[in-house]
Design a protein around this motif. Structure first.
Motif, mmCIF file in Angstrom:
data_model
loop_
_atom_site.group_PDB
_atom_site.id
_atom_site.type_symbol
_atom_site.label_atom_id
_atom_site.label_comp_id
_atom_site.label_asym_id
_atom_site.label_seq_id
_atom_site.Cartn_x
_atom_site.Cartn_y
_atom_site.Cartn_z
ATOM 1 N N MET A 74 92.079 65.240 5.572
ATOM 2 C CA MET A 74 91.491 64.814 4.325
ATOM 3 C C MET A 74 90.830 63.447 4.540
ATOM 4 S SD MET A 74 93.336 64.370 0.594
ATOM 5 C CE MET A 74 94.177 65.909 0.834
ATOM 6 N N ALA A 75 89.656 63.288 3.990
ATOM 7 C CA ALA A 75 88.903 62.047 4.136
ATOM 8 C C ALA A 75 88.644 61.438 2.761
ATOM 9 C CB ALA A 75 87.576 62.319 4.826
ATOM 10 N N HIS A 76 88.392 60.126 2.762
ATOM 11 C CA HIS A 76 87.988 59.459 1.530
ATOM 12 C C HIS A 76 87.374 58.105 1.853
ATOM 13 C CE1 HIS A 76 91.281 56.490 1.421
ATOM 14 N NE2 HIS A 76 91.983 57.437 2.005
ATOM 15 N N PRO A 77 86.419 57.675 1.037
ATOM 16 C CA PRO A 77 85.835 56.348 1.230
ATOM 17 C C PRO A 77 86.813 55.261 0.799
ATOM 18 C CG PRO A 77 84.741 57.508 -0.574
ATOM 19 C CD PRO A 77 85.762 58.424 -0.018
ATOM 20 N N CYS B 69 85.519 65.254 -0.256
ATOM 21 C CA CYS B 69 84.893 64.361 0.726
ATOM 22 C C CYS B 69 84.757 65.050 2.081
ATOM 23 C CB CYS B 69 85.704 63.082 0.875
ATOM 24 S SG CYS B 69 84.939 61.848 1.969
ATOM 25 N N ILE B 70 83.537 64.986 2.646
ATOM 26 C CA ILE B 70 83.264 65.564 3.959
ATOM 27 C C ILE B 70 83.039 64.485 5.021
ATOM 28 C CG2 ILE B 70 82.407 67.760 3.055
ATOM 29 C CD1 ILE B 70 79.523 66.659 3.467
ATOM 30 N N ALA B 71 83.338 63.239 4.682
ATOM 31 C CA ALA B 71 83.228 62.097 5.602
ATOM 32 C C ALA B 71 81.830 61.940 6.185
ATOM 33 C CB ALA B 71 84.281 62.203 6.708
ATOM 34 N N CYS B 72 80.812 62.189 5.376
ATOM 35 C CA CYS B 72 79.430 62.082 5.855
ATOM 36 C C CYS B 72 78.979 60.637 6.036
ATOM 37 C CB CYS B 72 78.483 62.826 4.919
ATOM 38 S SG CYS B 72 78.352 62.124 3.251
ATOM 39 N N GLY B 73 79.561 59.717 5.254
ATOM 40 C CA GLY B 73 79.211 58.306 5.365
ATOM 41 C C GLY B 73 77.987 57.883 4.572
ATOM 42 N N ASP B 74 77.425 58.781 3.774
ATOM 43 C CA ASP B 74 76.247 58.419 2.974
ATOM 44 C C ASP B 74 76.550 57.261 2.029
ATOM 45 O OD1 ASP B 74 74.865 60.434 4.252
ATOM 46 O OD2 ASP B 74 74.740 61.761 2.506
ATOM 47 N N CYS B 75 77.745 57.240 1.451
ATOM 48 C CA CYS B 75 78.119 56.167 0.532
ATOM 49 C C CYS B 75 78.199 54.825 1.261
ATOM 50 C CB CYS B 75 79.445 56.483 -0.159
ATOM 51 S SG CYS B 75 80.842 56.779 0.953
ATOM 52 N N VAL B 76 78.707 54.840 2.479
ATOM 53 C CA VAL B 76 78.810 53.619 3.288
ATOM 54 C C VAL B 76 77.423 53.066 3.565
ATOM 55 C CG1 VAL B 76 79.542 52.664 5.510
ATOM 56 C CG2 VAL B 76 80.968 54.370 4.363
#
Length: 62
Positions: free
Chosen positions: A1-4, A41-48
């Protein structure tokens, strides 16, 4: 499981990360962003990448 990871003291609640997220993981509540759908969350990193304040330094996978 991933999350920002959200640094709420740096977040200005602009919502750019919310719009950038393809999975609707984030939401602006009370003037700051919070994770509302962690399971999506798919840990794509777009939010980062899109956060102009650097308030989302990473997406962690647990």
């Amino acid at each position: 499981m991933a999350h920002p990871v959200i640094e709420t003291d740096e977040c200005i609640g602009c919502g750019i990360c919310v719009d950038a997220c393809p999975q609707e993981v984030l939401e602006v509540n009370g003037g700051v962003v919070e994770v509302v759908n962690e399971d999506n969350c798919i840990a794509c990193g777009d939010c980062v990448e899109e956060c102009p304040m650097g308030a989302i330094p990473e997406v962690v996978e647990e």
